[in-house]
Design a protein around this motif. Structure first.
Motif, PDB file in Angstrom:
ATOM      1  N   LEU A 188     -45.091  99.857  -2.817  1.00  0.00           N
ATOM      2  CA  LEU A 188     -45.627  98.502  -2.609  1.00  0.00           C
ATOM      3  C   LEU A 188     -45.734  98.189  -1.119  1.00  0.00           C
ATOM      4  CD1 LEU A 188     -46.649  96.179  -4.278  1.00  0.00           C
ATOM      5  CD2 LEU A 188     -44.337  95.315  -4.455  1.00  0.00           C
ATOM      6  N   HIS A 194     -49.537  97.440  -0.684  1.00  0.00           N
ATOM      7  CA  HIS A 194     -49.794  96.092  -1.200  1.00  0.00           C
ATOM      8  C   HIS A 194     -51.032  95.463  -0.568  1.00  0.00           C
ATOM      9  CE1 HIS A 194     -47.739  94.580   2.397  1.00  0.00           C
ATOM     10  NE2 HIS A 194     -48.226  93.398   2.113  1.00  0.00           N
ATOM     11  N   GLU A 195     -51.311  95.787   0.694  1.00  0.00           N
ATOM     12  CA  GLU A 195     -52.489  95.163   1.333  1.00  0.00           C
ATOM     13  C   GLU A 195     -53.795  95.624   0.695  1.00  0.00           C
ATOM     14  OE1 GLU A 195     -52.854  94.015   5.163  1.00  0.00           O
ATOM     15  OE2 GLU A 195     -50.762  93.530   5.460  1.00  0.00           O
ATOM     16  N   PRO A 196     -54.034  96.944   0.531  1.00  0.00           N
ATOM     17  CA  PRO A 196     -55.289  97.326  -0.138  1.00  0.00           C
ATOM     18  C   PRO A 196     -55.354  96.852  -1.585  1.00  0.00           C
ATOM     19  CG  PRO A 196     -53.966  99.279   0.361  1.00  0.00           C
ATOM     20  CD  PRO A 196     -53.336  98.119   1.059  1.00  0.00           C
ATOM     21  N   THR A 214     -54.078  94.095  -2.767  1.00  0.00           N
ATOM     22  CA  THR A 214     -54.398  92.674  -2.719  1.00  0.00           C
ATOM     23  C   THR A 214     -55.881  92.469  -2.392  1.00  0.00           C
ATOM     24  OG1 THR A 214     -52.143  92.140  -2.043  1.00  0.00           O
ATOM     25  CG2 THR A 214     -53.821  90.492  -1.552  1.00  0.00           C
ATOM     26  N   GLN A 253     -51.759  83.144  -6.576  1.00  0.00           N
ATOM     27  CA  GLN A 253     -50.759  83.547  -7.575  1.00  0.00           C
ATOM     28  C   GLN A 253     -51.349  84.556  -8.564  1.00  0.00           C
ATOM     29  OE1 GLN A 253     -48.792  80.305  -9.564  1.00  0.00           O
ATOM     30  NE2 GLN A 253     -47.810  81.700 -11.013  1.00  0.00           N
ATOM     31  N   GLU A 267     -51.459  87.924  -6.906  1.00  0.00           N
ATOM     32  CA  GLU A 267     -50.120  88.517  -6.844  1.00  0.00           C
ATOM     33  C   GLU A 267     -49.712  89.056  -8.215  1.00  0.00           C
ATOM     34  OE1 GLU A 267     -47.767  85.346  -5.243  1.00  0.00           O
ATOM     35  OE2 GLU A 267     -48.863  85.388  -3.337  1.00  0.00           O
ATOM     36  N   ASP A 268     -50.069  88.333  -9.290  1.00  0.00           N
ATOM     37  CA  ASP A 268     -49.763  88.814 -10.651  1.00  0.00           C
ATOM     38  C   ASP A 268     -50.478  90.134 -10.925  1.00  0.00           C
ATOM     39  OD1 ASP A 268     -48.108  86.742 -11.309  1.00  0.00           O
ATOM     40  OD2 ASP A 268     -49.648  85.544 -12.311  1.00  0.00           O
ATOM     41  N   VAL A 279     -51.536  92.392  -8.714  1.00  0.00           N
ATOM     42  CA  VAL A 279     -50.943  93.482  -7.917  1.00  0.00           C
ATOM     43  C   VAL A 279     -49.619  93.930  -8.554  1.00  0.00           C
ATOM     44  CG1 VAL A 279     -49.963  94.097  -5.665  1.00  0.00           C
ATOM     45  CG2 VAL A 279     -52.075  92.759  -5.783  1.00  0.00           C
ATOM     46  N   ALA A 280     -48.815  92.957  -8.986  1.00  0.00           N
ATOM     47  CA  ALA A 280     -47.538  93.310  -9.626  1.00  0.00           C
ATOM     48  C   ALA A 280     -47.789  94.141 -10.885  1.00  0.00           C
ATOM     49  CB  ALA A 280     -46.755  92.039  -9.964  1.00  0.00           C
ATOM     50  N   THR A 308     -58.430  98.356   4.666  1.00  0.00           N
ATOM     51  CA  THR A 308     -57.007  98.233   4.325  1.00  0.00           C
ATOM     52  C   THR A 308     -56.503  99.503   3.644  1.00  0.00           C
ATOM     53  OG1 THR A 308     -57.530  97.104   2.250  1.00  0.00           O
ATOM     54  CG2 THR A 308     -57.003  95.715   4.122  1.00  0.00           C
TER      55      THR A 308
END
Lengths: 203, 59
Positions: free
Chosen positions: A31, A35-37, A39, A58, A61-62, A64-65, A128
């Motif tokens: 992560l 995480h940047e690419p 996102t 939000q 973020e969900d 990506v998670a 990214t």
């Protein structure tokens, strides 16, 4: 710990850590690196499927998670079957499509049949991803050279100290710094010469 | 155009090519050095941790 035989095997090894503590470390490291690419991909794909609506942070973020959980818990990435870049894009697209479908009533499918493919990668998404790939390359380098050599490389090439400053701080002759940098840069280029890196780097 | 980083390791790099590689590596290093300082990164970490815990409790 055996050294990876190929550069991007770092990612495979991150996923395959057997013990629980190692596994926890793995997804967090993944992560940190990606995480940047992820996102940027999720936001771009969301905009594509919603006619350029602004993605709620939000929701992104969900997504990506979910992608990270899928990457480590469910879907197996096989480098022999395609690029990591394409794989993460497909996985991210699938999670965005799932999320949009859950938000809409069944008779208001936001993506009619055949329109749920991922859109073309944007320049920002490509940038990214390339940055994360270079960060992965640095991680690979760290694993392939002695720690002291990496510290010198990190100090001079990554943190911007002058060779003279590094020599003074480490209490060595300037020549030691120059020789180490030369050796480490050569090793870095050898690792980067792996075709996997080049295939992933370019769009 | 081929990125200088991916030129054959036996090819000599010009000073400007070496400087360009150094700059890009430094940027990538900085980007990934302290992601935990970014609030969105912290939230994603928490979400992943929560989902993994849920999956492990309800496989």
């Amino acid at each position: 710990m055996p050294l990876p035989t190929t550069s991007l095997s770092l990612l495979s090894r991150l996923r395959d850590e057997g013990d629980h503590a190692g596994w926890q470390f793995s997804w967090k490291r993944f992560l940190e690196l990606y995480h940047e690419p992820l996102t940027a991909m999720a936001a771009g794909i969301y905009r594509h499927h919603t006619g350029n609506a602004v993605p709620p942070p939000q929701a992104i973020e969900d997504v990506v998670a979910s992608v990270v959980v899928d990457f480590f818990k469910r879907d197996r990435f096989d480098p022999n079957r395609g690029r990591l870049r394409t794989y993460l894009r497909l996985l991210t697209n699938a999670r965005v499509v799932d999320m949009l479908r859950k938000e809409k009533p069944l008779d208001h499918d936001p993506m009619p049949d055949g329109e749920e493919k991922p859109p073309k990668e944007t320049p920002e998404e490509a940038r990214t991803f390339q940055q994360s790939l270079l960060a992965t390359l640095i991680e690979d380098l760290r694993e392939h050279i002695p720690l002291r050599q990496f510290e010198i490389f990190e100090m001079v090439k990554l943190k911007g100290a002058s060779p003279d400053e590094a020599a003074a701080e480490l209490g060595v002759h300037r020549g030691v710094i120059d020789n180490t940098i030369y050796k480490v840069m050569s090793r870095l280029r050898e690792i980067a010469a792996n075709p996997e890196y080049q295939e992933e780097y370019y769009s | 155009m081929k990125h200088p980083l991916f030129k054959s390791p036996t090819d000599k790099l010009s000073p400007s090519e070496e400087a360009a590689i150094t700059q890009e590596l430094a940027n990538a290093y900085r980007q990934n050095e302290t992601p935990e300082k970014q609030p969105e990164f912290k939230r994603i970490i928490e979400k992943v941790g929560k989902r993994i815990l849920e999956e492990e409790c309800n496989p």
